[in-house]
Every structure is written in structure tokens, then in C-alpha cells.
Design an enzyme around this catalytic site. Structure first.
Site, PDB file in Angstrom:
ATOM      1  N   LYS A  66      -9.997  -0.103  -2.161  1.00 20.46           N
ATOM      2  CA  LYS A  66     -10.396  -0.383  -0.616  1.00 20.46           C
ATOM      3  C   LYS A  66     -11.842  -0.234  -0.355  1.00 20.46           C
ATOM      4  O   LYS A  66     -12.207   0.909  -0.433  1.00 20.46           O
ATOM      5  CB  LYS A  66      -9.401   0.350   0.180  1.00 20.46           C
ATOM      6  CG  LYS A  66      -9.454   0.088   1.488  1.00 20.46           C
ATOM      7  CD  LYS A  66      -8.527   0.767   2.411  1.00 20.46           C
ATOM      8  CE  LYS A  66      -8.350   0.372   3.814  1.00 20.46           C
ATOM      9  NZ  LYS A  66      -7.453   1.105   4.984  1.00 20.46           N
ATOM     10  N   GLU A  72       0.711  -1.299   0.047  1.00 16.73           N
ATOM     11  CA  GLU A  72      -0.118  -0.003   0.000  1.00 16.73           C
ATOM     12  C   GLU A  72       1.052   1.325   0.028  1.00 16.73           C
ATOM     13  O   GLU A  72       2.082   1.172   0.616  1.00 16.73           O
ATOM     14  CB  GLU A  72      -0.952  -0.010   1.226  1.00 16.73           C
ATOM     15  CG  GLU A  72      -1.731   1.216   1.295  1.00 16.73           C
ATOM     16  CD  GLU A  72      -2.313   1.450   2.788  1.00 16.73           C
ATOM     17  OE1 GLU A  72      -3.475   1.968   2.934  1.00 16.73           O
ATOM     18  OE2 GLU A  72      -1.848   0.653   3.936  1.00 16.73           O
ATOM     19  N   CYS A 107      -4.422  -3.127   4.072  1.00 17.61           N
ATOM     20  CA  CYS A 107      -4.043  -2.647   5.450  1.00 17.61           C
ATOM     21  C   CYS A 107      -5.188  -3.077   6.429  1.00 17.61           C
ATOM     22  O   CYS A 107      -5.280  -4.251   6.682  1.00 17.61           O
ATOM     23  CB  CYS A 107      -4.227  -1.060   5.473  1.00 17.61           C
ATOM     24  SG  CYS A 107      -3.419  -0.305   6.944  1.00 17.61           S
TER      25      CYS A 107
END
Length: 565
Positions: free
Chosen positions: A385, A322, A436
């Protein structure tokens, strides 16, 4: 918030324990703090996983038989002792206020758990063997609520995530994180059942002459011919201590009976993780956006040179973390050219973690995009995301939040959530990409597996945190690998990166704040575990039983007179 100790004249003996009194507050309050610290030490980087059931047991004992507000009070003490240090990495670069607010919010859920524990005390007193199950159910219910509220929840600190080296981790293959949490809390409930009976038996013995048999701790008369410490009847008295203690050990050991595959059963593939590192840790890491991108490009080109020299295997896929390109490579020709240079040199597709502008003004997307050699960005294989972090990647109720702290304006552009699971097809490999903190959310990961993912990929950026946060996140990756029977990997800008086998074992873990490239051959996997097939049903069933227990305790409270505690 906490209740006061009841005091008694020395001339008047205290009532029997069976009358329904809680532990003295001077014992319960420190016990609640120790419970939080025990839970803390169970999580990485400490990794003392057996302390998780101990922490659960201490909180259960501290809240048992208390008034609701007092139960909430001891639960809150446990929550602060756990979450304040566990989440201390959130204050490294943003100041104390976000850390304090987040820690207090999370502690509030343990306050609810403490109140719920106090509420169901009549059920636990009515049948001691119900206490362990009640403890497990209430923990699952609390986590189900905390994982979803407010603004989509924050699942950090789930009991399941403390068990990465425990036999109980294997239960994730049967019922996911909720089942692991239930087993940990059930074990804690068995411990408190044993300890409570031992304490009440010893206390009753001290209050009773040696030649007089005391009342049974559940309010029944003892069998004739013995007291609390000698004779055949005492042997029966200690059985309620020994049995749950043995059962607690058996629950943990039972995890070893769950079969797991050490490797996938599909085709072998070679995957490289590039951990390019950043010029400096902190919020200003993306002020050096070009340097971060160059680090990952240069490390990939160096890998290509090693492949050409025959000292390293040719990868079928390269994974960047990321934020490896915070310059939008779809709109910035220079950034796009540099990524193409890396892909063309390594002769393999690269999964790039990129920040993309749009779709609207003041909006951005946190994405994983597949970059092919020769042809560049593959727009058909792009994952956005789905679960941006509130107050970190977007600010809900910004005007109101600004009244609390102007730090919210550090988030200049709101990240827009994606709408589809992270299923990315890179030639023969189908990836399950999550970004994440998404690894903490059950449904985000499961959706990639049911969508066909053969390899779980967690792209993350830990440059604004520390090694403790990175290791806590890696523990979640280990659980997901076991839960879905998939090989997995975590790719971080600064560490910790590494590969995880379907049985949860970690290989090639990197250091923190270093530049490293690791390459490993994996076997893909297409099968589904029982946990994958059941999905959210185990959590729904356990949380539903928790609600039923709360209702049942309410009915019982109406039927009997409860001595205030």
C-alpha cells in the site's frame, strides 16, 4: 465569525439589493446548515444525488457578498453539517475525539471555500453568467487542496463521489473525479444564479409601487413600459431566471451523451470474491487473526467443492480482502500452509490481503500478495500500500499527537508505504490493486491503469466501520470503473463486496457482516479513456483557473468600492 445583520429604521427603506448586500444572517446561517445536510443526503447510503447541486447553491448564496470571515463562518457551518455525520463511522470503535478532530479539519476546508466565495463576489456581480463557472472552479480548487493536505490529504466527501447513480458520473470518463465535481458545482452555480435573480426581482417588486418600474437587479434601469411582474419588459426580467435553470438541467442531461462500454472488450475471465467475515466487528477483529484467516480459507475450500460438483464455475482468480491474513504468511509457516491449502484446492491463484512484518523493527506493510497453487507466494507479484492512512496506519509526529490523545498508541506499529503502483500479473490477468482508502486518490488508481491493469481490484477491510462507510467506498469504485473504462471489484472482509462494470453498474453486491462468496465472468479491457490519457491535467487546469479567479477578484476589488457585507 459571522457578521451581524444590518438593521434599518422603519422610516428609512433598505437600500436596493443591487447595492451589494448579502442575504440577512438570520437567513444565511440556517441556509448554510441546510446546505451541509443536502450535501450529506447526496452521498451513500442515502443516495439522493440531485441534492448535491442544491447544497452547492445554498452555500454559494449564503456566502455571496459577505466579509471574508463571515464567508468562512457560513462555509464552516456547511462543513460541520456535512462531515460530522458523513464521517460518523470513524467514532464507532475509537471514541469521539478522532471523529471530532477529523470532522472539524475537513469543515475547515469548506470554511476556506466560503471565504473564497465571498472574495469572488464582485466577479459574480459583474457578470451573472460567471457565477456558475466560479462556483465550479472554487469547488475543484478546494478539493484539490483537501485531497493533498495535510499528510497526503483525505479525499472523502468529494462531490464526485456523491454521483454514483447520476448521469454526471459518466463525465468521469472524460476528466475523472475533478470534472464530475466541476459539473456538480457548475449545476449548483446555475441554480443559485436563477434563484438569486428570482429573489431579487421579487424583492424589488415588493419594495416598488405597482405603477413604477424598479431598477434592474444588476443596477440598470428597466426597459420602459413594464414593471417586475407584468408586460413585455417583465418577460425579459424573468429570462435570467429561466435560462440558468434550464442550463442546469441541460448540464445533468448532457452526461447521458457520454458513451460508455457496458463490458470490457478483451478476453473473458472468471473471478471469485471471498468475503470471509470476522468473528466480531471492532478494533479487536485482528485479535482473532487466526479465525479471520480460517474463515477465508474455509470459504475458498467450500467454493472448490462447489466447482468439483459442477454447481459453480472454476475461477481463474480468487480475491481475498485486505487483512484476510493479519498473520504474516511469509514468516508464519502455519498461516502460509493454510493459504497454500486453499490455493491448491481451488486450483487458482489467490490475491491475499496480508500484513507483512518489516522491513525494520516496529514496522509493518499492508500488502496484496499473489499466492499460486503448488508454488505458494509469488514474491514478484506483491503490492505494498502506497498511501497508508495517517493516525490510523501510522502516526506522524507521534510525540505531539500523544499530547492531544493517547489513542494514538493504539497504532503500535507504523505501516511503511510502498513505492510502486499496484500492478499485479496473475497469469493472463493484469490487476490494478489498490487497498482500502487508496481508491479515493486519483493518481494511485490511475498509475495501475497506465501500468497495464486490465481489472481494477480494491481490497478493503470494513470491520472497524459500518455499512454506510462501505457503500461510500463502493461509490468510489464505481467512479473509478467509469473513469478508466475498466471492470472493477471490491473485496471486503465483512462487506460490501461486489463487481462493477465499466459503465458503473454494480453486480452481485454482498450483504454487510456476512460470509459470502460471489463468482462472475468478466471481460478484461486494455483501452484508455480520455480521462486516463489526460491524467491530472483537467484538475490542474480547473484549479489554475480558480487561482486566476481569486487574483482577478482581488484586482477588481482594488478598482471599485465594495460595500461591506
Amino acid at each position: 465569525m459571522l457578521d451581524r445583520d444590518e438593521t434599518h429604521s422603519p422610516a428609512v427603506p433598505p437600500p436596493p439589493v443591487a447595492a451589494g448586500r448579502p442575504l440577512p444572517l438570520k437567513v444565511a446561517a440556517p441556509m448554510a446548515v441546510v446546505a451541509g445536510l443536502a450535501l450529506l443526503l447526496a452521498f451513500p447510503p442515502y443516495g439522493m444525488w440531485p441534492l448535491a447541486p442544491v447544497g452547492v447553491a445554498l452555500l454559494a448564496a449564503a456566502a455571496h457578498r459577505r466579509r471574508l470571515r463571515a464567508g468562512a463562518g457560513v462555509g464552516f457551518l456547511t462543513g460541520v453539517a456535512l462531515f460530522a455525520p458523513l464521517l460518523s463511522w470513524t467514532n464507532l470503535h475509537t471514541g469521539y475525539l478522532p471523529w471530532v478532530l477529523l470532522s472539524l479539519l475537513q469543515a475547515g476546508y469548506l470554511a476556506l471555500l466560503g471565504a473564497a466565495t465571498a472574495w469572488v463576489s464582485p466577479l459574480a456581480d459583474r457578470g451573472r453568467w460567471a457565477w456558475p463557472a466560479l462556483t465550479g472552479l472554487l469547488w475543484v480548487g478546494q478539493e484539490a487542496l483537501r485531497d493533498r493536505t495535510p499528510f497526503g490529504g483525505f479525499p472523502w466527501g468529494r462531490l464526485a463521489f456523491s454521483q454514483d447513480d447520476s448521469p454526471l458520473l459518466r463525465l468521469a470518463a472524460l476528466g475523472g473525479a475533478p470534472l464530475v465535481t466541476f459539473a456538480v458545482a457548475l449545476t449548483g452555480g446555475l441554480l443559485v444564479t436563477a434563484a438569486w435573480h428570482a429573489w431579487t426581482t421579487l424583492r424589488a417588486a415588493r419594495q416598488t409601487p405597482a405603477d413604477t418600474a424598479p431598477a434592474d437587479t444588476d443596477g440598470r434601469d428597466p426597459a420602459p413600459g413594464g414593471n417586475a411582474l407584468t408586460g413585455a419588459a417583465p418577460a425579459r426580467r424573468w429570462a435570467p431566471v429561466i435560462a440558468p435553470a434550464v442550463a442546469a438541467v441541460a448540464v445533468v442531461a448532457a452526461g447521458l451523451l457520454v458513451p460508455l462500454a457496458a463490458a470490457g472488450s478483451g478476453a473473458p475471465v472468471t473471478v471469485a470474491i471471498v468475503q470471509g467475515n470476522v468473528p466480531r466487528l471492532g478494533l479487536d477483529f485482528n485479535a482473532q487473526r487466526q479465525a479471520v484467516l480460517n474463515n477465508h480459507v474455509d470459504a475458498t475450500i467450500e467454493l472448490a467443492a462447489q466447482v468439483a460438483a459442477g454447481t459453480q464455475r472454476q475461477p481463474d482468480l480468487v480475491v481475498w480482502p485486505e487483512n484476510s491474513s493479519d498473520i504474516d504468511p511469509l514468516r508464519n509457516p502455519t498461516a502460509g500452509a493454510r493459504i497454500s491449502q486453499a490455493a491448491d484446492t481451488i486450483r487458482a491463484p489467490i490475491l491475499v490481503g496480508a500484513v507483512l512484518l518489516g522491513p525494520g523493527p516496529g514496522q509493518v506493510r499492508n500488502a496484496g500478495i499473489l499466492w499460486q497453487p503448488d508454488t505458494g507466494a509469488d514474491m514478484s507479484q506483491l503490492y505494498t500500500k502506497r498511501h497508508p492512512v495517517p493516525f490510523a496506519e501510522y502516526v506522524p509526529l507521534r510525540d505531539i499527537a500523544r499530547m492531544v490523545s493517547d489513542k494514538v498508541d493504539l497504532v503500535r506499529n507504523d505501516f511503511v508505504p510502498g513505492s510502486t503502483p499496484g500492478v499485479v500479473r496473475a497469469g493472463p490477468i493484469v490487476l490494478g490493486d489498490v487497498i482500502c482508502f487508496e481508491v479515493a486518490y486519483d493518481e494511485v488508481v490511475r498509475d495501475t491503469v497506465t501500468g497495464g491493469a486490465q481489472l481494477l481490484v480494491v481490497q478493503t477491510n470494513n470491520a472497524t466501520f459500518d455499512v454506510a462507510e462501505a457503500r461510500q467506498q463502493l461509490a468510489m469504485v464505481r467512479l473509478r470503473a467509469v473513469e478508466h473504462g475498466r471492470p472493477a471489484l471490491m473485496a471486503s472482509t465483512v462487506g460490501v463486496s461486489g463487481f462493477v462494470a465499466p459503465d458503473g453498474r454494480v453486480s452481485d453486491a454482498t450483504g454487510f457482516n456476512t460470509r459470502e462468496v460471489v463468482v462472475r465472468e468478466l471481460r478484461l479491457h486494455d483501452g484508455r479513456t480520455l480521462a486516463t490519457r489526460l491524467g491530472w491535467w483537467p484538475e490542474l487546469a480547473l484549479a489554475g483557473l480558480a487561482v486566476a479567479a481569486l487574483v482577478g477578484a482581488g484586482v477588481l476589488r482594488r478598482r471599485q468600492r465594495v460595500v461591506p457585507g
